[in-house]
Motif scaffolding. Structure first.
Motif, mmCIF file in Angstrom:
data_model
loop_
_atom_site.group_PDB
_atom_site.id
_atom_site.type_symbol
_atom_site.label_atom_id
_atom_site.label_comp_id
_atom_site.label_asym_id
_atom_site.label_seq_id
_atom_site.Cartn_x
_atom_site.Cartn_y
_atom_site.Cartn_z
ATOM 1 N N HIS A 186 0.836 -1.200 0.000
ATOM 2 C CA HIS A 186 0.000 0.000 0.000
ATOM 3 C C HIS A 186 0.866 1.243 0.000
ATOM 4 O O HIS A 186 1.965 1.241 0.559
ATOM 5 C CB HIS A 186 -0.909 0.032 1.235
ATOM 6 C CG HIS A 186 -1.857 -1.114 1.310
ATOM 7 N ND1 HIS A 186 -3.062 -1.127 0.647
ATOM 8 C CD2 HIS A 186 -1.761 -2.296 1.963
ATOM 9 C CE1 HIS A 186 -3.684 -2.281 0.892
ATOM 10 N NE2 HIS A 186 -2.902 -3.002 1.684
ATOM 11 N N THR A 187 0.345 2.308 -0.612
ATOM 12 C CA THR A 187 0.946 3.627 -0.517
ATOM 13 C C THR A 187 -0.143 4.583 -0.057
ATOM 14 O O THR A 187 -1.197 4.685 -0.690
ATOM 15 C CB THR A 187 1.525 4.091 -1.863
ATOM 16 O OG1 THR A 187 2.512 3.142 -2.305
ATOM 17 C CG2 THR A 187 2.169 5.460 -1.732
ATOM 18 N N VAL A 188 0.094 5.268 1.058
ATOM 19 C CA VAL A 188 -0.924 6.100 1.696
ATOM 20 C C VAL A 188 -0.593 7.575 1.486
ATOM 21 O O VAL A 188 0.547 8.005 1.702
ATOM 22 C CB VAL A 188 -1.023 5.800 3.205
ATOM 23 C CG1 VAL A 188 -2.132 6.642 3.844
ATOM 24 C CG2 VAL A 188 -1.278 4.310 3.431
ATOM 25 N N VAL A 208 2.557 6.108 -8.792
ATOM 26 C CA VAL A 208 3.431 6.114 -7.618
ATOM 27 C C VAL A 208 4.879 6.082 -8.092
ATOM 28 O O VAL A 208 5.263 5.241 -8.910
ATOM 29 C CB VAL A 208 3.143 4.888 -6.709
ATOM 30 C CG1 VAL A 208 4.072 4.905 -5.492
ATOM 31 C CG2 VAL A 208 1.686 4.873 -6.264
ATOM 32 N N GLU A 209 5.693 7.008 -7.584
ATOM 33 C CA GLU A 209 7.112 7.052 -7.920
ATOM 34 C C GLU A 209 7.947 7.095 -6.643
ATOM 35 O O GLU A 209 7.640 7.921 -5.760
ATOM 36 C CB GLU A 209 7.419 8.288 -8.770
ATOM 37 C CG GLU A 209 6.668 8.311 -10.095
ATOM 38 C CD GLU A 209 7.029 9.548 -10.897
ATOM 39 O OE1 GLU A 209 8.137 9.550 -11.481
ATOM 40 O OE2 GLU A 209 6.228 10.485 -10.911
ATOM 41 N N GLY A 215 3.759 -3.344 -7.926
ATOM 42 C CA GLY A 215 2.625 -2.441 -7.883
ATOM 43 C C GLY A 215 2.185 -2.169 -6.458
ATOM 44 O O GLY A 215 2.714 -2.739 -5.496
ATOM 45 N N SER A 216 1.203 -1.284 -6.300
ATOM 46 C CA SER A 216 0.755 -0.907 -4.974
ATOM 47 C C SER A 216 -0.695 -0.447 -5.023
ATOM 48 O O SER A 216 -1.121 0.201 -5.984
ATOM 49 C CB SER A 216 1.629 0.227 -4.429
ATOM 50 O OG SER A 216 1.210 0.648 -3.150
ATOM 51 N N ASN A 217 -1.456 -0.808 -4.007
ATOM 52 C CA ASN A 217 -2.741 -0.167 -3.793
ATOM 53 C C ASN A 217 -2.453 1.243 -3.294
ATOM 54 O O ASN A 217 -1.457 1.476 -2.596
ATOM 55 C CB ASN A 217 -3.561 -0.926 -2.740
ATOM 56 C CG ASN A 217 -3.791 -2.374 -3.120
ATOM 57 O OD1 ASN A 217 -4.333 -2.680 -4.164
ATOM 58 N ND2 ASN A 217 -3.364 -3.272 -2.253
ATOM 59 N N VAL A 218 -3.338 2.186 -3.596
ATOM 60 C CA VAL A 218 -3.118 3.567 -3.162
ATOM 61 C C VAL A 218 -4.320 4.040 -2.354
ATOM 62 O O VAL A 218 -5.456 3.989 -2.838
ATOM 63 C CB VAL A 218 -2.880 4.507 -4.351
ATOM 64 C CG1 VAL A 218 -2.602 5.931 -3.857
ATOM 65 C CG2 VAL A 218 -1.713 4.013 -5.203
ATOM 66 N N GLU A 219 -4.050 4.473 -1.113
ATOM 67 C CA GLU A 219 -5.099 4.969 -0.222
ATOM 68 C C GLU A 219 -4.961 6.469 -0.031
ATOM 69 O O GLU A 219 -3.841 6.968 0.160
ATOM 70 C CB GLU A 219 -5.020 4.292 1.154
ATOM 71 C CG GLU A 219 -5.506 2.860 1.175
ATOM 72 C CD GLU A 219 -4.507 1.886 0.587
ATOM 73 O OE1 GLU A 219 -4.939 0.848 0.038
ATOM 74 O OE2 GLU A 219 -3.285 2.159 0.654
#
Length: 311
Positions: A186-188, A208-209, A215-219
Motif C-alpha cells: 500500500h501507498t498512503v 506512484v514514484e 505495484g501498490s494499492n493507493v489509499e
C-alpha cells in the motif's frame, strides 16, 4: 475483453456452484474446491468478475484445503490448524497475496457451507499467500489478526516520514506518500480537506514514484477533526486497488491508512481506529502480540448475499 471471449471463458465454469458476498461493499465471488480440482484461468476470473457480462465482483476467492495446494503445504506444516487456504484473485485475474475484507467473507462462506465451525471465543486459522491469518467472531462480524505491519522502506520512512510521490488526476499537485505492508503493498497519501477526498477522480490508477516492484494499492486518507474522540482515532479513506480499480472498501488498505496516519500523528496516537470507507465502517486495532511484534487487527461485517450455479 469482448463479449464472445467472456462467454467462452464463462463456459469453462459451467456447472460450478458459487456464492456472492461482501465486506463493507468490497464484493467477491466464492467457490468451494476442497481438493483443488477446479482449475480457474485468469481469463475465467476476469469474465466472472465482469460487472456487465459476468456475476460482477472485486475478486474471486477459491476455498481449497491447504493440503491440496503445493504453495500452501509448507504453511500447513508450520500451522497444522490452517486447514483451509484462501486462493484470492483480483478482478483482472491476477493473483493477490490476500485481502482483509475477503478473509472475513471467506470465513462466513466456510461457515455457511458447513466446512468449518467457529464458536464464540474460538479462533480459526486461514492460510493465505501472506501467511496464516487468525479469525475470531465479533458482534459485528469477524476480527482478523493480519499479523505484523511494516514500512516498505523503513529507513526513508523514519527519516523523512514519506518515501514516494503520488500523482492522481484530480489533485492539483503531486503528493507525498508513505508505503506500508499489511500483507499487501500500500501507498498512503494524507489529504487535508473533505473536498479533496470527495472530488478524487480514481478512474485511472494513481502514479506512484518510485514504482513498487509488484505495484501498490493507493489509499487517500483524511484525518477527522478532532482526530481522537473518546480514545478512538477516526479517518475517512478512498482506495484504488491494483488489478481492480476504485473499490468501496479495502481491509488491508484501511489498516495501512490507519498505520500511516498514526505514525504521522506521533507519540500519543491511540491504538484503536475507526476507518470510514464508501461501503461502511471498519475497525482497526494495533497491539503487541505474543511474538513481541506489533500486529494489526481488522474488524468488520461479512455478508453472503446470494448463491447460484454458473450456467
Amino acid at each position: 475483453m469482448n463479449s464472445s471471449a467472456v462467454a467462452a471463458d464463462l463456459t469453462s465454469l459451467t456447472g460450478v456452484a458459487f456464492s456472492k458476498g461482501h465486506g463493507t461493499g468490497n464484493d467477491f465471488i466464492l467457490i468451494a474446491d476442497p481438493e483443488g480440482e477446479q482449475q480457474i484461468s485468469a481469463a475465467a476470473v476476469a469474465a466472472a468478475c465482469d460487472r456487465h457480462r459476468g456475476i460482477g465482483a472485486d475478486g474471486l476467492i477459491r476455498a481449497v484445503r491447504s493440503q491440496a495446494l503445493p504453495e500452501a503445504r509448507e504453511l500447513l506444516e508450520r500451522h497444522p490448524d490452517a486447514e483451509w487456504f484462501m486462493d484470492y484473485r483480483n478482478a483482472d485475474g491476477s493473483i493477490s497475496e490476500m485481502c482483509g475484507n475477503g478473509v472475513r467473507v471467506f470465513v462466513q462462506f466456510l461457515l455457511d457451507s458447513g466446512l468449518v465451525a467457529l464458536a464464540p471465543g474460538d479462533v480459526l486459522g486461514i492460510g493465505t499467500r501472506a501467511g496464516i491469518k487468525w479469525v475470531s467472531r465479533t458482534d459485528q462480524g469477524f476480527a482478523v489478526d493480519l499479523g505484523p505491519w511494516s514500512f516498505s522502506h523503513p529507513e526513508t520512512a523514519l527519516e523523512r516520514g514519506v518515501d514516494s510521490l503520488v500523482t492522481a488526476d484530480s489533485l492539483d499537485v503531486t503528493r507525498p506518500g508513505l508505503s506500508i505492508s499489511t500483507g499487501n503493498a500500500h501507498t498512503v497519501v494524507a489529504l487535508a480537506q473533505r473536498s479533496e477526498l470527495d472530488e478524487l477522480a480514481l478512474h485511472r490508477a494513481p502514479v506512484v514514484e518510485p514504482v513498487p516492484e509488484n505495484g501498490s494499492n493507493v489509499e487517500f486518507a483524511l484525518p477527522h477533526d478532532p482526530l481522537v474522540l473518546d480514545g478512538i482515532a477516526e479517518i475517512s479513506m478512498r482506495v484504488f486497488e491494483r488489478g481492480v480499480g476504485e473499490t468501496l472498501s479495502c481491509g488491508t488498505g484501511a489498516c495501512a491508512a490507519a498505520a500511516a496516519t498514526r505514525f504521522w500523528a506521533g507519540a500519543g496516537a491511540p491504538d484503536l481506529w475507526r476507518v470510514n470507507v464508501p461501503g461502511g465502517v471498519l475497525g482497526v486495532r494495533f497491539f503487541t502480540a505474543a511474538d513481541g511484534e506489533e500486529h494489526v487487527e481488522l474488524s468488520g461485517p461479512a455478508v453472503i448475499v446470494a448463491q447460484g450455479v454458473f450456467g
